[in-house]
Motif scaffolding. Structure first.
Motif, mmCIF file in Angstrom:
data_model
loop_
_atom_site.group_PDB
_atom_site.id
_atom_site.type_symbol
_atom_site.label_atom_id
_atom_site.label_comp_id
_atom_site.label_asym_id
_atom_site.label_seq_id
_atom_site.Cartn_x
_atom_site.Cartn_y
_atom_site.Cartn_z
ATOM 1 N N ALA A 1 40.944 41.140 51.713
ATOM 2 C CA ALA A 1 41.709 41.839 52.751
ATOM 3 C C ALA A 1 41.426 41.232 54.121
ATOM 4 N N HIS B 1 44.971 45.799 50.280
ATOM 5 C CA HIS B 1 44.580 45.040 49.086
ATOM 6 C C HIS B 1 43.669 45.869 48.171
ATOM 7 N N ASP C 1 45.634 41.845 54.858
ATOM 8 C CA ASP C 1 46.275 42.932 54.123
ATOM 9 C C ASP C 1 45.246 44.005 53.796
ATOM 10 N N MET C 2 45.184 45.051 54.625
ATOM 11 C CA MET C 2 44.206 46.105 54.416
ATOM 12 C C MET C 2 44.580 47.031 53.256
#
Length: 371
Positions: free
Chosen positions: A236, A244, A241-242
């Motif tokens: 992440a 993930h 991309d938090m």
């Protein structure tokens, strides 16, 4: 009674406030009784010009770094009015946080339920139960959150939710948090402002506290977060991309998560590093041998990363210091990380990583294992 007035049960309110005051006194008294944790010097050749320190969080009354978090979560919940006399306390935890929270629940005379994966080490389960807590098991780590919420609703209890509140329950500006303690204890060392602090991420609360404190005090220190296999934090952080997820649990208890937890703040992290599980366990065992202090797997992960930073400073010919944490003791993992048959069952070979550590100690040069 005039319009707009309301009736207050003064007796009930006074009793509730009296219970709250006494609960806060008990939690604060625990902190007052507990001396600050030690900052040990890790044995490195003095002529390297780089010093390595281990902040020993295993000496807390409940044996781990999570004692600080549990105390903060209880204070936060008490002062927010979420915990009252008789409240059942619920937590989703793989072990050490639950051990510490069970301690504080017993201190306040409150029932405690820990929701955890069935794979949690038997030593941690025993510690929770010895402290009066109850363990409630789920098959998959990702099921813990919803099950904890369900139990809280069913019992009318309070879900402490360490993964959401870890970063906000601790006063990151100071007030004897772990970051302030580290820098105060380094004040008389030859490199009092460390080049790097290296920590793992479970909730993300420790890295958030340290990262914020470094910025608040305008130190030049960098923060490195180490991550074990199967964890969502590193991918992440790398991708941004938090959301993930991995759908897999970490074999290194206490750090690594199948999702990015709300308390993880990537913006205060300067670097992340993935550490193979075999390296984490090799480093934990090697640390125990070298220092005589038995340490757990998450400490091994952090130590591997810290030694990498020591090697980087040496390669750059930069004198300085590096700090990491002893998160908990190795006695909690006698049936896992310190059991050769368990390692074989997991397909983990620590020999190449142990060789890397021994070669580094002898020569000061870092070479990743040739696997």
């Amino acid at each position: 009674m005039g319009e707009g007035c309301c009736r207050v049960d003064d007796h009930s309110d006074a009793a509730a406030r009296a219970w709250l005051n006494e609960a806060l006194r008990k939690v604060e008294a625990d902190a007052n009784r507990s001396a600050d944790t030690h900052l040990h010097v890790f044995p490195l050749p003095p002529d390297w010009g780089v010093d390595l320190y281990l902040k020993d969080e295993s000496v807390h009354p409940t044996g781990s770094l999570k004692h600080r978090l549990a105390r903060s979560l209880f204070l936060y919940s008490l002062c927010n009015g979420w915990i009252r006399e008789g409240t059942t306390i619920i937590e989703a935890s793989s072990g050490s946080t639950a051990v510490s929270e069970a301690y504080f629940a017993r201190l306040l005379g409150l029932p405690f339920i820990a929701v955890m994966p069935r794979s949690t080490s038997p030593e941690k389960i025993e510690l929770i139960e010895l402290t009066g807590g109850r363990c409630h098991f789920v098959d998959q780590p990702g099921e813990m959150y919803d099950e904890a919420r369900r139990l809280a609703a069913q019992t009318g209890g309070h879900y402490l939710d360490q993964f959401t509140y870890a970063e906000r329950a601790t006063d990151w500006r100071g007030n004897n948090n772990i970051a302030e303690s580290i820098f105060e204890q380094l004040a008389l060392e030859r490199h009092p402002v460390p080049a790097w602090v290296v920590v793992g991420a479970g909730t993300g609360g420790t890295s958030a506290t340290i990262g914020r404190f470094i910025r608040y005090c305008r130190f030049d220190t960098r923060l490195c977060v180490v991550d074990p296999e199967n964890s969502a934090f590193f991918p992440a952080y790398e991708s941004g991309d938090m959301g993930h997820t991995t759908g897999m649990s970490s074999r290194i208890e206490g750090i690594g998560r199948p999702r990015v937890e709300p308390s993880f703040l990537p913006t205060v992290v300067d670097q992340m590093m993935v550490v193979p599980d075999a390296a984490s366990i090799a480093a934990a065992r090697w640390c125990t041998t070298v220092t005589g202090r038995s340490v757990g797997g998450s400490t091994g992960t952090a130590l591997w990363g810290a030694l990498r930073k020591v090697a980087d400073l040496r390669a750059e010919q930069r004198p300085g210091s590096v700090v990491t944490l002893i998160c908990d003791g190795g006695e909690r993992y006698a049936h896992t990380y310190y059991d050769d048959s368990w390692l074989r069952g997991q397909g983990i070979d620590i020999a190449p990583f142990t060789a890397t550590l021994e070669r580094f100690a002898a020569t000061g040069e870092w070479a990743e294992p040739d696997l």
